[in-house]
Write a protein that holds these residues in place. Sequence first.
Motif, short mmCIF file in Angstrom:
data_model
loop_
_atom_site.label_atom_id
_atom_site.label_comp_id
_atom_site.label_asym_id
_atom_site.label_seq_id
_atom_site.Cartn_x
_atom_site.Cartn_y
_atom_site.Cartn_z
N GLU A 1 5.54 9.51 -1.03
CA GLU A 1 6.02 8.61 -2.85
C GLU A 1 5.47 6.93 -2.24
O GLU A 1 4.87 6.62 -3.80
CB GLU A 1 7.08 8.08 -3.27
N ILE A 2 5.60 6.35 -1.54
CA ILE A 2 5.18 5.57 -0.84
C ILE A 2 4.03 4.55 -0.56
O ILE A 2 3.23 3.94 -1.16
CB ILE A 2 6.52 4.38 0.19
N LYS B 1 -1.18 3.19 -1.89
CA LYS B 1 -3.17 3.26 -2.10
C LYS B 1 -3.35 3.25 -4.02
O LYS B 1 -4.49 1.90 -3.57
CB LYS B 1 -3.25 4.77 -1.79
N THR B 2 -3.01 3.34 -4.46
CA THR B 2 -2.91 3.23 -6.16
C THR B 2 -3.12 0.74 -6.03
O THR B 2 -4.13 0.22 -6.60
CB THR B 2 -1.72 3.26 -7.33
N PHE B 3 -1.89 0.77 -5.76
CA PHE B 3 -1.72 -0.86 -5.52
C PHE B 3 -2.78 -1.61 -5.12
O PHE B 3 -3.44 -2.22 -5.75
CB PHE B 3 0.01 -0.75 -4.81
N ILE B 4 -3.43 -1.07 -4.06
CA ILE B 4 -3.63 -1.79 -2.96
C ILE B 4 -5.84 -1.74 -3.07
O ILE B 4 -6.17 -2.64 -4.01
CB ILE B 4 -4.50 -1.04 -2.15
N GLU C 1 6.02 -4.65 -2.87
CA GLU C 1 5.28 -3.28 -3.37
C GLU C 1 6.14 -2.15 -2.57
O GLU C 1 6.51 -0.83 -3.20
CB GLU C 1 3.96 -3.20 -3.66
N ALA C 2 6.14 -1.97 -1.30
CA ALA C 2 6.52 -0.89 -0.26
C ALA C 2 8.27 -0.94 -0.86
O ALA C 2 8.16 0.15 -0.93
CB ALA C 2 6.01 -1.39 0.74
N CYS C 3 9.03 -1.74 -0.82
CA CYS C 3 9.80 -2.17 -1.74
C CYS C 3 10.79 -1.05 -2.59
O CYS C 3 10.76 -0.57 -2.78
CB CYS C 3 11.20 -3.30 -0.98
N ARG C 4 10.43 -2.01 -3.61
CA ARG C 4 10.01 -1.46 -5.03
C ARG C 4 9.76 0.22 -5.36
O ARG C 4 10.41 1.05 -5.73
CB ARG C 4 9.37 -2.38 -5.79
#
Length: 393
Positions: free
Chosen positions: A48-49, A54-57, A279-282
């Motif tokens: 999930e992370i 990937k989407t975030f980047i 973002e990884a934390c969220r």
Amino acid sequence: MDYDFTSYIDRSADGSDKWRMMQELDPGVGKDVLPMSIADMEFLTAPEIREGLKTFIDTTIQGYTGPTQRYFDAVLGWQERRHGYHGKKEWIVTTSGVISAFFLLVRELTGPGDGIIIQQPVYPPFAAAASSGGRVLVNNALIEKADTYEMDFRDLEEKARDPRNKVLILCNPHNPVGKVWSREDLERVVEICAANGVFIIDDEIHNDLIMPGYRHTPLPTVSPEASRICAYCTAPSKTFNLAGMQLSNIFIEDEAVREKLLEAKRGIMPMSQTSVSYEACRLAYDRAEGWLEALLQVIAGNARYVKEFLAERIPQARCYPLEGTYLLWVDFRGLGLSREELEALMLRAKLFLDDGSIFGEAGTGFQRIALALPRPALEAAMERLAQAWRPQG
């Protein structure tokens, strides 16, 4: 969802600290041997992370970035859901790791000659922070029992009464002994520290990693007084194998202490952490709770396996119960070996662990085993240990 806790991940060329250290000790070690020292996992980060990043980047500009409201909602929601802790957004100071936070807090809350209380055997940076900048390490040693450790409250009270001792660095749950402190234990700690003006730096980096059958109590939930006199240090790093993201959330209710940490942070850290770490934390807190639940079963199973294996094959070694963390504390003193002989045994067995002496003198003769690795690798490691020990028996 089915999660993969069985694949071997070759980290030999990835810059992994513990893989590098293993290869320095044994340059010819095979890639099927996984180190079990530094506390990060030999598991891929939760899908999930990974997928979310990937989407975030792909969709986000990586400019100067601070924490968003979505980020704070995720952090606060996790604390409420998992721990029953109702913190506030304005109490959070993000830092580049828990270690950085408690070094800065020691520097800001104390001066040269002041005492910093720690409870050895304990995570080595506690001693480093307690001795930094002319501060004085004050050891409130844990009491070793037949199958557990306890706090020495009489000694803690005596040390807290000394006006030179200004800070206690608490490990909750405790690394390396794997102890989950009871609510009653923590109430007594708060009572002693509050009565004597001792501020508590509460390292709870492992507080999501609680084994089945045990219940963790975050220190600031003990009482309003506890919340006022502590810095509650949390992070997704151990929980979700995100240590490389270098992000922690430090909750400090006391505004004066919080401002001191913020001011100290401005001097040595960027004004914010990286956008990817936020973002990884969220994503971890919002999406990966199922992965954590599956992981806890894997760790508990690995701990049972080691305990049963040693009881049958090397009964002179004894495991302390793993209540929290994924770090098993094993007493090898029954083997009758010197520290050097024990290290040589581990090297023959190709077991790359953390020697107990790094946690303080009381850890001599112990080894800390990081259990976050595939079961087949753990089984192979224990078999190598039994074979290496056999000629000695």
